[in-house]
Design an enzyme around this catalytic site. Structure first.
Site, PDB file in Angstrom:
ATOM      1  CB  CYS A   8      -0.878  -0.028   1.240  1.00 28.81           C
ATOM      2  SG  CYS A   8      -2.352   0.982   1.105  1.00 28.81           S
ATOM      3  CB  CYS A  39      -4.165   1.291  -1.558  1.00 32.39           C
ATOM      4  SG  CYS A  39      -2.471   1.762  -1.860  1.00 32.39           S
ATOM      5  CB  CYS A  73       6.296  -2.460  -8.121  1.00 31.66           C
ATOM      6  SG  CYS A  73       4.622  -2.164  -7.578  1.00 31.66           S
TER       7      CYS A  73
END
Length: 167
Positions: free
Chosen positions: A12, A88, A96
């Site tokens: 998140c 989220c 990422c």
């Protein structure tokens, strides 16, 4: 289920509520088969007090919970993840790190209870609701025959779970 212990990372943005709840739930419900972790792209540096309160009041171990950066899990020597779930919408859209081992990933979005305004009871209800949704999703995950599904089937089922509403 096999004897393998699967590593799971919940991501998140702030790593203060939803991902922390998911880490605690999976570590309790999947004990012996799963090691759950959580992290954030921009961690707040502290676990939300209402998340801690809810977990403590429902007998979860909170002793190791802390808000941390996802960089910890992309660094050399970090546990190799088998699964990565974003919880989220903001984290799902972020670039990422490259995760070693190509873990199976899916987006399981949940409303952020820390953004709910109102009196303490309203805010506690929001955390309880999110906790129940996360718990339901994790129970579904735990019911999958992980050792019998090929990677593509597993990826498909996990993504579909993220698109469905929790019971």
């Amino acid at each position: 289920m096999s004897d393998k212990i699967y590593n799971v990372l919940f991501l998140c943005t702030g790593n203060s509520a939803r991902s922390i709840l998911a880490e605690a739930v999976l570590n309790q419900l999947g004990a012996g088969h799963f090691s759950a972790y959580s992290a954030g792209s921009y961690p707040r540096g502290e676990v939300h007090p209402l998340a801690l309160e809810l977990l403590q009041n429902t007998d979860y171990d909170v002793s190791t919970l802390r808000s941390k950066s996802w960089d910890e899990f992309a660094a050399p020597g970090a546990p190799k993840m088998d699964f990565i779930f974003t919880v989220c919408d903001q984290a799902a859209g972020e670039a990422c790190p490259i995760w070693p081992g190509q873990p199976v990933s899916a987006h399981w979005g949940f409303a952020d209870p820390s953004h709910v305004e109102g009196d303490d009871e309203t805010r506690r209800r929001a955390f309880t609701h999110t906790h129940m949704e996360i718990t339901n999703r994790i129970r579904l995950f735990l019911s999958l025959p992980l050792d019998k599904l090929d990677r593509m089937s597993l990826q498909k089922q996990l993504r579909e779970m993220g698109q469905s509403q929790s019971a």
